[in-house]
Design a protein around this motif. Structure first.
Motif, PDB file in Angstrom:
ATOM      1  N   LEU A  50       0.993  -1.162  -0.173  1.00 55.93           N
ATOM      2  CA  LEU A  50      -0.019   0.048   0.059  1.00 55.93           C
ATOM      3  C   LEU A  50       0.712   1.258  -0.119  1.00 55.93           C
ATOM      4  CD1 LEU A  50      -2.369   1.453   0.338  1.00 55.93           C
ATOM      5  CD2 LEU A  50      -2.523   1.158   2.797  1.00 55.93           C
ATOM      6  N   ASP A  51       1.853   1.211   0.848  1.00 55.20           N
ATOM      7  CA  ASP A  51       2.712   2.479   0.860  1.00 55.20           C
ATOM      8  C   ASP A  51       3.506   2.768  -0.488  1.00 55.20           C
ATOM      9  OD1 ASP A  51       2.015   2.835   3.452  1.00 55.20           O
ATOM     10  OD2 ASP A  51       3.643   1.798   4.506  1.00 55.20           O
ATOM     11  N   CYS A  52       4.150   1.198  -1.100  1.00 56.33           N
ATOM     12  CA  CYS A  52       4.604   1.521  -2.439  1.00 56.33           C
ATOM     13  C   CYS A  52       3.813   2.111  -3.438  1.00 56.33           C
ATOM     14  CB  CYS A  52       5.124   0.180  -2.905  1.00 56.33           C
ATOM     15  SG  CYS A  52       6.477  -0.588  -1.862  1.00 56.33           S
ATOM     16  N   THR A 107       4.519   5.515  -5.424  1.00 57.41           N
ATOM     17  CA  THR A 107       4.730   5.560  -6.924  1.00 57.41           C
ATOM     18  C   THR A 107       3.790   6.384  -7.507  1.00 57.41           C
ATOM     19  OG1 THR A 107       5.712   3.321  -6.678  1.00 57.41           O
ATOM     20  CG2 THR A 107       4.882   3.977  -8.819  1.00 57.41           C
ATOM     21  N   ALA A 108       2.433   6.276  -7.222  1.00 60.11           N
ATOM     22  CA  ALA A 108       1.400   7.186  -7.753  1.00 60.11           C
ATOM     23  C   ALA A 108       2.004   8.648  -7.787  1.00 60.11           C
ATOM     24  CB  ALA A 108       0.116   6.708  -7.056  1.00 60.11           C
ATOM     25  N   PHE A 137       0.510   5.160 -16.820  1.00 57.59           N
ATOM     26  CA  PHE A 137       0.045   5.236 -15.454  1.00 57.59           C
ATOM     27  C   PHE A 137       1.017   4.485 -14.330  1.00 57.59           C
ATOM     28  CE2 PHE A 137      -3.579   4.409 -18.340  1.00 57.59           C
ATOM     29  CZ  PHE A 137      -4.381   5.558 -18.007  1.00 57.59           C
ATOM     30  N   PRO A 138       1.035   5.665 -13.259  1.00 51.66           N
ATOM     31  CA  PRO A 138       1.971   5.467 -12.148  1.00 51.66           C
ATOM     32  C   PRO A 138       1.645   4.114 -11.284  1.00 51.66           C
ATOM     33  CG  PRO A 138       0.550   7.048 -11.328  1.00 51.66           C
ATOM     34  CD  PRO A 138       0.012   6.727 -12.953  1.00 51.66           C
ATOM     35  N   VAL A 139       1.576   2.976 -11.889  1.00 49.44           N
ATOM     36  CA  VAL A 139       1.450   1.683 -11.275  1.00 49.44           C
ATOM     37  C   VAL A 139       2.743   0.948 -10.544  1.00 49.44           C
ATOM     38  CG1 VAL A 139       0.731  -0.587 -11.357  1.00 49.44           C
ATOM     39  CG2 VAL A 139      -0.477   1.197 -12.883  1.00 49.44           C
ATOM     40  N   ASP A 140       2.797   0.606  -9.254  1.00 48.36           N
ATOM     41  CA  ASP A 140       3.745   0.016  -8.698  1.00 48.36           C
ATOM     42  C   ASP A 140       3.924  -1.499  -8.839  1.00 48.36           C
ATOM     43  OD1 ASP A 140       5.998   0.778  -6.718  1.00 48.36           O
ATOM     44  OD2 ASP A 140       5.129  -1.204  -5.849  1.00 48.36           O
ATOM     45  N   MET A 157      -3.169  -2.358  -8.057  1.00 44.23           N
ATOM     46  CA  MET A 157      -2.961  -1.951  -9.310  1.00 44.23           C
ATOM     47  C   MET A 157      -3.675  -1.025  -9.911  1.00 44.23           C
ATOM     48  SD  MET A 157      -2.485  -6.014 -10.501  1.00 44.23           S
ATOM     49  CE  MET A 157      -1.566  -7.351  -9.446  1.00 44.23           C
ATOM     50  N   SER A 158      -5.017  -0.933  -9.657  1.00 45.37           N
ATOM     51  CA  SER A 158      -6.160  -0.316 -10.394  1.00 45.37           C
ATOM     52  C   SER A 158      -6.201   1.076 -10.213  1.00 45.37           C
ATOM     53  CB  SER A 158      -7.520  -0.975 -10.146  1.00 45.37           C
ATOM     54  OG  SER A 158      -7.422  -2.484 -10.735  1.00 45.37           O
TER      55      SER A 158
END
Length: 412
Positions: free
Chosen positions: A96-98, A102-103, A209-212, A252-253
Motif C-alpha cells: 500500500l505504501d509503495c 509510486t502514484a 499510469f503510475p502503477v507500482d 494495481m487499479s
C-alpha cells in the motif's frame, strides 16, 4: 525485438492469422513451414475454437506451458517458509505504501520500442480475453474512458495469465522455479522490455499510469501459496490469500482510476477501501466456486468457521451437503454467515468509490454492485454452490446501470 516477433499478427486471413497470433502471443518465431502446419491445424479445429472456452484461454495464455517444469517437486514447501505465510497484513501495508509513493511520481519513460499497430492488436487481445472471462467486470470497464479501459484490460490479462500458472492445464507442472521465471519476466515488463505482445500492453500501461510493481509481485506470491496450501484454518489465513490474489488488483487499479484532487489527503483510506473491494470480490468468488474448487482438491472457506457450524471439509470434498436437490441446513447457516461477511466488505468499499476521479466512479460502483449481486444469486439458488453456479443475468446487469450511476453520485 518484439516488433519483429509480433508484426505478423497484423495480416488478414482467418486460420493463417490465428496460427500466427497463437505463436506470436507465446513469444515464438515461425518459419514458413511452421506457419503452414499451424494453419492446417487451426483450420481442422476451427469449430472447436469457435465454441470452446478453453480454446479462448489457449491463445493469450500460451506462455504458461513454456514456464512449466517437467515435474512438480517438494521444492515449493522449501520456498514457502513460515516467514512467507502468515504476514499478510504486513505485506499488504508495505505494498500500500509503495503504491501511494509510486502514484505520486507520475508517468514513466520506459522507451518502449513497440509499434503502435502492435500495441493496438495487443490491447484488442486484452479486450477479448476480459470480455470472455470476466463478463461482470468487463461491463464495468466499458463505462471507463478509452485509455483507462485499455489499461485495466491489460492488468486483468496479466492477472489471469498469472492465475493460469496454478489453475490452468499446465498447473501440475508448475514449480517455484517456474514462478521465479514469471517474476523475472515481470521485472522486464516494468523496464519496458516485454517478452510478447500481451506483456507489451502491460508495459505500455505502466508507462502511462503510475502503477507500482509490488502488488504484482505479491500476486505471484499468492500463486506460490496455491502450490502448497489447499486449506485455510481461519479467516486471517484466508484474508492473506485474498489480499495476495485480489487485494493486489485494487492496488494495481487505483492509479489507473485516479483520485479526485479534492480527496488527495485521504489517499490511504481510498486505497484501503479498494483493498476491501478486492477482498470482497475474492470472497464472493470463493463462495460461488465451492463445488468447483472441491473438484480441484481445494477448500478455501475457513476450517474454523466450518467447525463452528458442525461441518467438516470432507463433507465438502464428498459433495454430501446437497442431496437430491435439498441443501443441508448447516450449510445454509454457514453460507449466510459468509455472505454477510462479504457484504460488509462491499459496504466498506463504497465510500472510497465516491472519492475516485469522477470518470471512474460509475464504472467502479457498477462493478461493485454487479459483483455483489452474485451473492444474491447464491441465495436465490438456496445456497447450493455445488450443483449450481451463481451468476447475474445480462438483463439484470443492464438494469443495474442507472442505479449504479445514481449511487456513484452520492456523497458518502
Amino acid at each position: 525485438m518484439l516488433t519483429t516477433r509480433v508484426s505478423n499478427t497484423l495480416v488478414s486471413g482467418g486460420a493463417e492469422r490465428l496460427a500466427k497470433l497463437q505463436a506470436c502471443e507465446s513469444g515464438k518465431f515461425l518459419s514458413r513451414a511452421e506457419i503452414r502446419s499451424a494453419t492446417r491445424a487451426s483450420r481442422s479445429h476451427a469449430r472447436v475454437l469457435s465454441t470452446s472456452r478453453s480454446a479462448v484461454r489457449s491463445v493469450p495464455l500460451e506462455t504458461v506451458s513454456s514456464l512449466a517444469d517437467r515435474d512438480f517437486t517438494q521444492e515449493a514447501e522449501e520456498v514457502l517458509t513460515d516467514t512467507f505465510i502468515g504476514n499478510g497484513k504486513e505485506v499488504e501495508n508495505f505494498a500500500l505504501d509503495c503504491a501511494i509513493k509510486t502514484a505520486a511520481l507520475g508517468e514513466r519513460n520506459l522507451k518502449l520500442n513497440v509499434d503502435e499497430e502492435v500495441l493496438e492488436a495487443a490491447y484488442q487481445s486484452c479486450n477479448n480475453v476480459t470480455a470472455e472471462y470476466a463478463k461482470t467486470f468487463y461491463l464495468g470497464t466499458k463505462l471507463m474512458t478509452p485509455d483507462k479501459q485499455r489499461a485495466i484490460w491489460a492488468i486483468y490479462v496479466w492477472c489471469r495469465r498469472t492465475d493460469e500458472l496454478v489453475d490452468g492445464p499446465n498447473a501440475s507442472r508448475i514449480t517455484p522455479a517456474a514462478l521465479q521465471r514469471w517474476d523475472d519476466r515481470l521485472e522486464q515488463i516494468f523496464k519496458g522490455k516485454p517478452y510478447d505482445m500481451l506483456d507489451a500492453a502491460l508495459s505500455d500501461t505502466v508507462q502511462k499510469f503510475p502503477v507500482d510493481i509490488q502488488a504484482f509481485k505479491d500476486m505471484v506470491d499468492g500463486m506460490r501459496m496455491d502450490l502448497v496450501k489447499a486449506r485455510y484454518q481461519n479467516y486471517d489465513e484466508l484474508y492473506e490469500y485474498c489480499y495476495r490474489v485480489a487485494g493486489t488488483v485494487a492496488l494495481m487499479s487505483v492509479p489507473v482510476m485516479g483520485i479526485d484532487p479534492t480527496f488527495e489527503d485521504n489517499k490511504k483510506e481510498i486505497y484501503r477501501a479498494a483493498l476491501a473491494l478486492g477482498t470482497a470480490n475474492q470472497l464472493t468468488n470463493i463462495l460461488r466456486d465451492v463445488g468447483e474448487d472441491a473438484e480441484r482438491g481445494r477448500v478455501y472457506v475457513p476450517l474454523d468457521d466450518l467447525a463452528r457450524f458442525g461441518i467438516s471439509d470432507s463433507e465438502i470434498m464428498q459433495n454430501s451437503l446437497v442431496k437430491d436437490g435439498v441443501v443441508d441446513e448447516r450449510w445454509k447457516s454457514f453460507m449466510k454467515f459468509q455472505i454477510e461477511r462479504a457484504r460488509e466488505l462491499f459496504k466498506e468499499s463504497e465510500e472510497g468509490v465516491g472519492q475516485l476521479d469522477k470518470d471512474a466512479r460509475w464504472p467502479v460502483m457498477s462493478a461493485l454492485i454487479l459483483y455483489s449481486q452474485i451473492l444474491d444469486s447464491i441465495e436465490a439458488n438456496d445456497y447450493d454452490n455445488f450443483s449450481q453456479r451463481a451468476y447475474v443475468s445480462k438483463w439484470k446487469k443492464i438494469a443495474t446501470l442507472p442505479y449504479s450511476y445514481f449511487k456513484s453520485t452520492l456523497k458518502f
